[in-house]
Design an enzyme around this catalytic site. Sequence first.
Site, short mmCIF file in Angstrom:
data_model
loop_
_atom_site.label_atom_id
_atom_site.label_comp_id
_atom_site.label_asym_id
_atom_site.label_seq_id
_atom_site.Cartn_x
_atom_site.Cartn_y
_atom_site.Cartn_z
NE ARG A 74 -1.57 -2.37 2.75
CZ ARG A 74 -1.68 -3.63 2.32
NH1 ARG A 74 -2.75 -4.00 1.68
NH2 ARG A 74 -0.73 -4.52 2.55
CB THR A 75 3.33 2.58 2.38
OG1 THR A 75 2.53 2.05 3.44
CG2 THR A 75 3.83 3.96 2.75
CE LYS A 104 27.91 -2.41 -5.30
NZ LYS A 104 27.83 -1.24 -6.19
NE ARG A 159 6.95 0.73 4.98
CZ ARG A 159 5.75 0.15 4.93
NH1 ARG A 159 5.64 -1.12 4.61
NH2 ARG A 159 4.66 0.85 5.20
CG HIS A 182 3.19 3.80 8.76
ND1 HIS A 182 3.29 4.64 7.66
CD2 HIS A 182 2.82 2.58 8.26
CE1 HIS A 182 2.99 3.97 6.57
NE2 HIS A 182 2.72 2.72 6.90
N1 CP Z 1 -0.45 -0.14 5.82
C1 CP Z 1 0.77 -0.37 5.31
O1 CP Z 1 1.77 0.27 5.69
O2 CP Z 1 0.80 -1.32 4.34
P1 CP Z 1 2.10 -1.77 3.52
O3 CP Z 1 3.05 -2.40 4.50
O4 CP Z 1 1.60 -2.70 2.47
O5 CP Z 1 2.71 -0.52 2.93
#
Ligand code: CP
Length: 323
Positions: A68-69, A100, A121, A149
Site C-alpha cells: 500500500r504505502t 556493499k 521505509r 508511520h
Molecule cells: N499499511 C501499510 O503500511 O501497508 P504496507 O506495509 O503494504 O505498505
Amino acid sequence: MGAPKPTPEEMELLKGQDVLSARDLSFEQLQLIMKTAAYYEDALVNKRRLYDMDGKIMASLFFEPSTRTRLSFEAAMQRLGGNVITVSETPQMQISSTAKGETLYDAIKVIDGYVDVIVVRSPIKGAAQEAADAADHPVINAGDGTGQHPTQALLDIYTIIKEHGRVEGMKVALLGDLKYGRTVHSLVYLLKHYGCDMIFVSPPQLKMPEEITAELREEGIKVEETDDLKAAVAEADILYVTRIQRERFPSQEEYESVKDSYIVNDQVVAVAKKGMSILHPLPRVNEIAVSVDSYTGAAYFRQAHNGVPIRMALLALTTGNVR
Ligand code: CP
C-alpha cells in the site's frame, strides 16, 4: 464548486518540512493536509489531469516489504504529473549498494542530489530521521521499524472524516499489537488533537508503550487499557484493528504465545454500537474474519484507497507545489 484549494499562507505551514513523526504535526498542519487531500480527491474523482509536480522526481526507497504505502506514494506522484525512481529491497534481498555496506546516510546524501522529495521505509526505528539529517529535500517517513508511520495515521484520520464527517468526540478502540505497531504509535498522536477517548485492547505482552500512554494522559486524554475485546467494541465508535506482526518479535516462541489473541468475527461485530467503523492499516492476516468484510462499517479497503489523495497532499505541500 469543488473542494477548496489551500491558500498560499496555509501552504507555507508544510513547505520544505520533513514528515517524520505524527507527534511533530501541529493541528494546523493536520487540518491543512486534510483540506489538501480533499482538494486532490476532488480532482481525481472528476478526472482532472494534474501537473503540480511536473518535472519533479520522488525517490521511493523501501528497505522493507510494502504494498500500500509504496504503490500509493508512487501513484500519488504520478497523479501529480511527477516522476518516480525506486529502490525496493529487503535485508534478505538487497539490490542497491546497501549490499556493499553503504550506510543509509551516505546513500541519502547521494540520492538527495537526484530528486526533489524522498520517501523512505526501513525496518530500523530512527532511519527516517537519519535520512532527514542527510537530505536537504523533504523526507517523508513511510514507516521506520517499530517507530512511526505518520502517513498511515493521516490517511486513517482522513478515513474517519469521510466515514463519519468528524473526528471530535469519537471513542476509538485500538486493538492488537500496540507494543510494536507503528501505525497506532502514530495514530494516537493525531487523535489527541481531536480530544478522542481511547481504549487500548491488547494481550498484556503487547500493551502500548508506557511513555505514550502517560503522555496522552498528561495531556488530558481519557485512555482505558483492557484485554476485553467485546466490552471495548460495545462502547467504541471506531475499532482500529492491527496485525500481530511476526517480523517484530525477538523469537518465534514469543510470537506463537500471542498470535490469534483476538479475531474480529461476526460475534464480535454483533455487540457493536450502530454505525461503528472498523479500520485496519492492512495487510490483514486473520485478525478480521473475511465474513466481516460485508459489514457496512468495514472501511479498511476504502481506507487503503484514501492513501493516494493523502500522499498527493504530502508530496505537493512539502515541496511547495500545490498549483
Ligand atoms: N499499511 C501499510 O503500511 O501497508 P504496507 O506495509 O503494504 O505498505
